[in-house]
Design a protein around this motif. Structure first.
Motif, PDB file in Angstrom:
ATOM      1  N   CYS A   1     -44.289   6.575  -5.247  1.00  0.00           N
ATOM      2  CA  CYS A   1     -43.794   6.270  -6.594  1.00  0.00           C
ATOM      3  C   CYS A   1     -44.694   5.235  -7.262  1.00  0.00           C
ATOM      4  O   CYS A   1     -45.270   4.370  -6.586  1.00  0.00           O
ATOM      5  N   ASN A   2     -44.789   5.333  -8.596  1.00  0.00           N
ATOM      6  CA  ASN A   2     -45.392   4.267  -9.391  1.00  0.00           C
ATOM      7  C   ASN A   2     -44.490   4.022 -10.601  1.00  0.00           C
ATOM      8  O   ASN A   2     -43.369   4.536 -10.665  1.00  0.00           O
ATOM      9  N   GLN A   3     -44.944   3.256 -11.556  1.00  0.00           N
ATOM     10  CA  GLN A   3     -44.100   2.889 -12.687  1.00  0.00           C
ATOM     11  C   GLN A   3     -43.682   4.083 -13.539  1.00  0.00           C
ATOM     12  O   GLN A   3     -42.638   4.049 -14.192  1.00  0.00           O
ATOM     13  N   SER A   4     -44.441   5.156 -13.496  1.00  0.00           N
ATOM     14  CA  SER A   4     -44.129   6.294 -14.371  1.00  0.00           C
ATOM     15  C   SER A   4     -43.313   7.391 -13.688  1.00  0.00           C
ATOM     16  O   SER A   4     -42.481   8.041 -14.338  1.00  0.00           O
ATOM     17  N   SER A   5     -43.500   7.608 -12.392  1.00  0.00           N
ATOM     18  CA  SER A   5     -42.811   8.729 -11.741  1.00  0.00           C
ATOM     19  C   SER A   5     -42.910   8.608 -10.218  1.00  0.00           C
ATOM     20  O   SER A   5     -43.615   7.756  -9.679  1.00  0.00           O
ATOM     21  N   CYS A   6     -42.206   9.541  -9.558  1.00  0.00           N
ATOM     22  CA  CYS A   6     -42.288   9.693  -8.101  1.00  0.00           C
ATOM     23  C   CYS A   6     -42.702  11.132  -7.793  1.00  0.00           C
ATOM     24  O   CYS A   6     -42.452  12.041  -8.586  1.00  0.00           O
ATOM     25  N   ARG A   7     -43.313  11.330  -6.645  1.00  0.00           N
ATOM     26  CA  ARG A   7     -43.650  12.689  -6.230  1.00  0.00           C
ATOM     27  C   ARG A   7     -43.509  12.827  -4.716  1.00  0.00           C
ATOM     28  O   ARG A   7     -43.755  11.876  -3.965  1.00  0.00           O
ATOM     29  N   SER A   8     -43.085  14.008  -4.302  1.00  0.00           N
ATOM     30  CA  SER A   8     -42.990  14.338  -2.888  1.00  0.00           C
ATOM     31  C   SER A   8     -44.286  15.017  -2.483  1.00  0.00           C
ATOM     32  O   SER A   8     -44.578  16.136  -2.921  1.00  0.00           O
ATOM     33  N   VAL A   9     -45.064  14.362  -1.655  1.00  0.00           N
ATOM     34  CA  VAL A   9     -46.352  14.909  -1.235  1.00  0.00           C
ATOM     35  C   VAL A   9     -46.140  15.993  -0.183  1.00  0.00           C
ATOM     36  O   VAL A   9     -46.834  17.011  -0.183  1.00  0.00           O
ATOM     37  N   LYS A  10     -45.163  15.791   0.707  1.00  0.00           N
ATOM     38  CA  LYS A  10     -44.847  16.784   1.733  1.00  0.00           C
ATOM     39  C   LYS A  10     -43.396  17.196   1.602  1.00  0.00           C
ATOM     40  O   LYS A  10     -42.520  16.374   1.296  1.00  0.00           O
ATOM     41  N   GLU A  11     -43.158  18.466   1.829  1.00  0.00           N
ATOM     42  CA  GLU A  11     -41.808  19.009   1.704  1.00  0.00           C
ATOM     43  C   GLU A  11     -40.863  18.340   2.705  1.00  0.00           C
ATOM     44  O   GLU A  11     -41.209  18.116   3.862  1.00  0.00           O
TER      45      GLU A  11
END
Length: 266
Positions: free
Chosen positions: A64-74
């Motif tokens: 995560c950073n200030q703008s969004s989060c992401r799932s790198v691995k399922e």
């Protein structure tokens, strides 16, 4: 009942040893197989927060950073609203044995939290008839060893009976002709009754424990002239002894991990 009494003596000695030799350590997070689990971490960070497996620090799972989060691995997820509040928890949706181990949460490549995830050991009670086969599940591709604590009337010595490492199978001589690569023990006999445990070879983490009784008309008898002892009593004692042995292994592991963390943070 001399044989069963001896097992109780071993049990008492193990309990005495454990109660005097344990040390405090960071407790792991435990979850049932295939359940979801949250690894908690709270701190202050206005930059990039990411979770990795501890020995793969350049291979992120979620971030995560200030703008969004992401799932790198399922199967791994962080929540942006929580991140903004300083809660960097990692959600794991399906915890299996391949996901066990240490996880690290980092803020701009600086370690914030170290959390160990372990999968709750599975205990099974199995009843077999003479001549049937016993199948032991292999839950990981890592090297696995199989331990045996016997309770059969013609009981053999207990201990490690097989090691499986991917396609390689190595068993004690009396088991070589009976065990297949899938850990299928054929031709079960009353003397095969007991507790079978699958355990990781590298760190001795226990995966499954099978309390096996091979049905037979003969009870578990004393070696002298005493009264016959029901087989289920001897199986119960064997299960208790196996549990204490496994607990001893866990305490040793926690001591090692505690020392590693101390060395790491020093």
């Amino acid at each position: 009942m001399q044989s069963c009494s001896s097992a109780l003596c071993v049990l008492i000695l193990l309990i005495s040893t454990l109660t005097t030799g344990s040390e405090s350590a960071f407790p792991p997070v435990t979850v049932k197989l295939h359940d979801s689990i949250t690894l908690s971490c709270s701190d202050r960070c206005s930059g990039l927060v990411r979770w990795t497996v501890s020995h793969k620090s350049t291979d992120p799972l979620a971030e995560c950073n200030q703008s969004s989060c992401r799932s790198v691995k399922e199967g791994y997820q962080m929540i942006h609203d929580q991140y903004l509040k300083g809660d960097f928890s990692l959600n794991i949706t399906d915890a299996d044995f391949t996901k066990r181990g240490w996880y690290t949460c980092q803020c701009d490549d600086k370690d914030l939290c170290d959390v160990k995830l372990q999968i709750e050991r599975l205990n099974s009670t199995v009843q077999k008839k003479p001549g049937e086969s016993l199948v032991l599940d292999l839950d990981v591709s890592d090297a696995v060893k199989v331990l045996y604590i016997g309770t059969g009337a013609a009981n053999r010595s207990s201990g490690q009976i097989c090691t499986v490492d991917r396609c390689s199978l190595d068993c004690k001589p009396e088991y070589k002709e009976r065990v297949s690569a899938a850990l299928r023990l054929s031709g079960m006999k009353p003397s095969d009754s007991g507790v079978y445990t699958t355990m990781a070879t590298r760190n001795e983490e226990v995966f499954r424990s099978y309390s096996v009784t091979v049905q037979d008309d003969l009870p578990c008898r004393d070696t002298g002239e005493g009264a016959a002892v029901p087989a289920w009593i001897c199986v119960l004692i064997a299960v208790l002894v196996a549990g204490i042995v496994i607990l001893a292994v866990k305490i040793v592991q926690l001591k090692r991990e505690n020392q590693k963390l101390r060395n790491r943070h020093s």
